[in-house]
Design an enzyme around this catalytic site. Structure first.
Site, short mmCIF file in Angstrom:
data_model
loop_
_atom_site.label_atom_id
_atom_site.label_comp_id
_atom_site.label_asym_id
_atom_site.label_seq_id
_atom_site.Cartn_x
_atom_site.Cartn_y
_atom_site.Cartn_z
N SER A 27 3.93 5.06 16.73
CA SER A 27 4.50 5.65 15.53
C SER A 27 3.50 5.48 14.38
O SER A 27 2.45 4.86 14.53
CB SER A 27 5.82 4.96 15.21
OG SER A 27 5.58 3.58 14.99
N TYR A 28 3.88 5.99 13.21
CA TYR A 28 3.01 5.97 12.04
C TYR A 28 2.54 4.55 11.73
O TYR A 28 3.35 3.63 11.59
CB TYR A 28 3.79 6.54 10.86
CG TYR A 28 2.96 6.81 9.66
CD1 TYR A 28 2.00 7.81 9.69
CD2 TYR A 28 3.12 6.07 8.50
CE1 TYR A 28 1.23 8.06 8.58
CE2 TYR A 28 2.36 6.32 7.39
CZ TYR A 28 1.41 7.31 7.43
OH TYR A 28 0.63 7.55 6.34
N PRO A 29 1.21 4.32 11.66
CA PRO A 29 0.73 2.94 11.56
C PRO A 29 0.71 2.34 10.16
O PRO A 29 0.34 1.20 10.01
CB PRO A 29 -0.69 3.04 12.12
CG PRO A 29 -1.13 4.43 11.81
CD PRO A 29 0.11 5.28 11.82
#
Length: 906
Positions: A344-346
DNA sequence: GCAAGGTC
């Protein structure tokens, strides 16, 4: 009028996801935008109970940049001081060329729409980007009705709610961001230009390529490193006193010794400690007295909580600590995993999972992995006697209302990722996620309290009853500590009773993980930028990492902080950023106007600028030591005034030339005598001969053998570079480093060294040049090498074969024993026991290809076996390298190989 | 050539 709605999100992924949710099951059509990344999605959606066409596109973060007007943009076009005042310099905000395609898409779509809905992230930067998007759209269609959608997560429910409660933009929040941008730019540019040009002009370093920069995040970061360094420097050790007690107990027919800790821990007063010890000792003497009495055996339950869901800063800290990856690299690798759809978005602050997220499905995704798949399966299919089961993750306290915690979104590719770092980071994220979804670990602690005289001592034992999340989260361990069976009232013979003296020790230099924690605590940077600030102070030469990867200030960094302090300028103090953020927040709450705040902050920066300028002499004094070139007439004597640090006295060593350069004629050719040169320490009267060619640079790392700072030698003509410890180069550490015939190996460089724990020492005990086996791909000889990890790699420059040993292998020695099956040399391997399951041997003598003992250890830890077969891609790589008549494709590898082979020998 | 903050 026909309603047509233009929607804009902060990034392409968000535009696509929101479009998917808003269009429901009906789907959407995709069109190209002028930017290849920012596509346009079209669908119909209900707005105010009316079905209307929606056009959804995105930007990629900020659309505009802020800079000085042309008049002030060039260095030297105005005084740096003028940049700190709104009356003497103006700023302009514009769309830079790389953002033009996105602007063009917005222009095109805005013309054809009547309503603009801004779906930017729900933070202050998002609000600012919303204003940027709005101004771009209104410039082509001033009649647009502009609305702001606010949401905390990209879910159907949140989207619908946002659409039903459209609001207007938050002007004060935007003003706060604009003020921050202006302050950062003005102060950054003014102080950077001042510092850099002062060095260049005052000291006539006309070819100064280095920028001496100031930034409101980089300076406080530097200050944190310097603060710790100075704390260590000024640390005064204090004596303390401890009573150590060892008792003997019988356990299963054998006597075992058990060490106890003193309940008082330690005392700092010598007399009191001696008196207490004397009383203790006296009472232990005598015919029946040489025994201690067990006064209590306390049992209690202990729980180790499973880790929290993973947010960015925590990821950076843990990955630095557990995998040794810098935060900068971690973020680059995470970005790659994200864009390829594996995680997912880091960049998230959130450490709590939204209940709407289907976690069991994400766990199920991991079930196919050969390393942790069985654990994932156990989570979802618990059996009665298996304590491992799915439990919803603990909730942390942070939620950015924009992104979920970092988690894997699809399984790892069966053949691994394209790079080892991607493999390792994905593994960490996946294991951490499964650990979050599993159960706490439980143990039973026993404390034995023993009494000698009036003093109490304790020994702790632990039985881990349930490993829980530790079964999958291999980065930490919880191990049993056995105690002999003891009951209250038992007496045990005293084996040792001693008064021990110790000294308090200073804290260590900051590790990357420590630095990130401190930056986070002081509000320096954001989760997405912390790594960049650290990288910046390294690049600028303010700090370096030593061989233990801990941060130490360089002379320049130390000088900057010290001279700012000496001028009473507080820019280099850790709390400065938080203080500025605090004042800025007042703009967002309407407690102060933007202009008013800016005027006041700029005037304070202006005063500091003047203070610095007026007191610049002390600054000059420091810079002179660093930047002044030696006098031209003396140039044959001093080549570089301060190259590196002496290990004996910590003074800086100067590079001196030992001979006058003389030209000689050999046949027809005119040659110059090689320069003989040495690093000299004026206070230790030390002369350390240096190689005659190449430029010397301080490398930052310290040699663990002798404490001298390592020097990097760069030979631009030969395109080689290597590192040496100045002391070891002249005085190789021991007979370890001899060649096959027992002769010392010429000049001793770091890559000849096998010092354990030093990342620069890449030789292997037993000799890096020792052939250990035949390359399974191309039949050339293979050697054992060490960089961060040990590896067996092919010596042919045309072959890419390398087998990396797992991280738990902490030592490899090539022995003379050969494998009866394949004739490879057997390797003696030592393992880091804390990374292996209990009962694993700590040392093995094996053929890595044939011996099952090693393969069993690999299976236990989920590591792959060494592969003898190359994939089609590997072979094609070898073939194309041969066809092209070159070695390995990576330039870095080629360079380091030349170094190893002696191409750089001088 | 300068900052920090978004983002690919």
């Amino acid at each position: 009028m026909v309603v047509r709605v233009l929607n804009v999100a902060e990034k392409p992924s968000a535009a696509k996801e929101i479009s998917g949710l808003l269009s429901g099951g009906r789907g959407y059509q995709t069109r190209a935008g002028f930017s290849p990344y920012n596509k346009v999605f079209e669908f119909e959606c209900d707005l105010d109970r009316q079905r209307v066409p929606f056009v959804f596109t995105s930007v990629s973060g900020h659309l505009k940049v802020l800079d000085f007007e042309d008049r002030c943009r060039k260095w030297g076009s105005c005084s740096p001081r003028a940049l700190l005042s709104r009356s003497t310099s103006n700023l302009v905000s514009y769309v830079p060329s790389e953002m033009k395609p996105i602007e063009n898409t917005l222009h095109r779509e805005a013309r054809a729409c009547t309503v603009l809905i801004l779906w930017l992230d729900g933070d202050s930067e998002g609000e600012n980007i919303a204003y940027e998007v709005m101004s771009v759209c209104l410039s082509k269609n001033p009649r647009l009705l502009v609305k702001r959608a606010r949401f905390s997560a990209i879910t159907t429910q949140d989207m619908r709610q946002a659409l039903d409660n459209l609001g207007s933009l938050n002007a004060p929040l935007n003003a706060m961001v604009e003020a921050r941008q202006e302050l950062d730019l003005r102060a950054g540019a003014a102080f950077t230009r001042f510092l850099t040009t002062r060095v260049r002009d005052e000291f006539l370093v006309s070819e100064l390529k280095q920028v001496v920069s100031y930034g409101p995040c980089q300076f406080p970061t530097l200050a944190l490193v310097v603060d710790r360094f100075l704390t260590i420097q000024s640390f005064v050790p204090q004596d303390f006193f401890v009573i150590d007690l060892t008792l003997r107990f019988a356990n299963a027919g054998r006597n075992v010794s058990l060490k106890f800790d003193w309940n008082r821990s330690r005392l700092f007063d010598r007399f009191i400690a001696s008196a207490v010890f004397e009383m203790c000792y006296e009472s232990s003497i005598g015919p029946d007295q040489e025994q201690a009495l067990v006064v209590a055996v306390q049992k209690s339950q202990r729980t180790r909580w499973k880790p929290l869901p993973l947010a960015t800063v925590e990821m950076q800290k843990q990955v630095s600590r557990k995998l040794g990856m810098s935060s900068e690299v971690t973020m680059q690798v995470a970005e790659k995993l994200y864009t390829q759809g594996f995680i997912s978005y880091p960049r998230t602050e959130t450490d709590v999972f939204n209940r709407n997220l289907n976690l069991t499905e994400l766990v199920q995704n991991q079930a196919s992995d050969r390393r942790w798949g069985s654990f994932a399966t156990r989570l979802l299919n618990p059996s009665q006697d298996d304590p491992i089961q799915f439990q919803w993750p603990r909730a942390g306290k942070n939620n950015d209302e924009a992104h979920p915690p970092i988690h894997p979104t699809r399984p790892a590719p069966p053949n691994g990722f394209e790079s080892r770092d991607m493999d390792r980071l994905y593994e960490y994220i996946a294991r951490r996620f499964l650990a979050c979804c599993s159960v706490d670990a439980k143990g039973s602690e026993t404390v034995i309290v023993a009494q000698v005289g009036a003093e109490l001592f304790n020994a702790k034992g632990m039985i881990v009853e349930r490993q829980g999340f530790y079964e999958v989260f291999i980065y930490d361990r919880w191990v049993d500590k056995d105690l002999p069976p003891v009951a209250t009232g038992d007496r045990a013979p005293i084996e040792a009773l001693e008064l021990r003296t110790g000294k308090t020790e200073p804290p260590p230099l900051l590790s990357e993980s420590d630095l990130i924690s401190l930056m986070d605590k002081h509000g320096i940077g954001t989760d997405a930028t912390i790594a960049q600030h650290i990288q910046k102070i390294l690049e600028r030469g303010y700090v370096s990492k030593n061989h233990l990867k801990r941060f130490q200030p360089e002379l320049l960094g130390l000088a900057l902080v010290e001279s700012y302090e000496s001028c009473q300028v507080s820019l280099a103090r850790p709390y400065m950023r938080a203080q500025q953020e605090q004042s800025l927040k007042q703009i967002s709450t309407n407690s102060i106007g933007k202009n008013e705040m800016l005027e006041s902050a700029l005037s304070s920066f202006g005063s500091m600028y003047e203070l610095l300028e007026n007191n610049a002499r002390s600054l000059d004094e420091v810079f002179r030591r660093i930047f002044v070139q030696p006098n031209a007439t003396d140039s044959w004597r001093i080549l570089q005034p301060e190259v590196t640090r002496c290990g004996a006295c910590t003074n800086r060593l100067a590079l001196k030339q030992l001979n006058k350069p003389t030209a000689r004629r050999r046949g027809n050719a005119r040659t110059t005598e090689p320069v003989r040169r040495a690093l000299t320490c004026s206070s230790c009267q030390l002369n350390l001969v240096m190689p005659p060619f190449g430029t010397l640079h301080a490398f930052g790392a310290t040699c663990p053998i002798c404490g001298f700072e390592v020097v990097r030698i760069e030979n631009s003509e030969r395109n080689t570079e290597y590192k040496i410890c100045p002391k070891c180069y002249n005085d190789p550490p021991s007979a370890r480093e001899v060649n096959a015939s027992g002769q010392p190996r010429g000049a001793f460089r770091c890559f000849n060294c096998s010092q354990a724990g030093c990342p620069l020492a890449t030789a292997v005990v037993g000799g890096s040049d020792t052939v250990c086996c035949v390359c399974p791909w191309c039949s050339s000889p293979c050697n054992v090498r060490k960089t961060n990890l040990f590896r067996v790699s092919c010596s042919s420059s045309r072959c890419n074969f390398a087998y990396f040993f797992p991280r738990f292998v902490e030592g490899v020695v090539v022995t003379d024993t050969t494998c009866t099956n394949c004739a490879a040399k057997k390797l003696e391997m030592t393992f880091l026991r804390t990374m292996l399951p209990p009962g694993t041997p700590q040392c093995l003598l094996v053929c890595i290809w044939c011996d099952q003992a090693y393969h069993t250890v690999l299976e236990l830890t989920g590591e792959p076996r060494p592969r003898r077969t190359a994939t089609a891609r590997d072979i094609e790589g070898v073939h194309s390298a041969v066809r092209a008549g070159r070695g390995r494709t990576s330039r870095g590898v080629q360079r380091s190989r030349r170094g190893r082979r002696g191409g750089s020998r001088t």
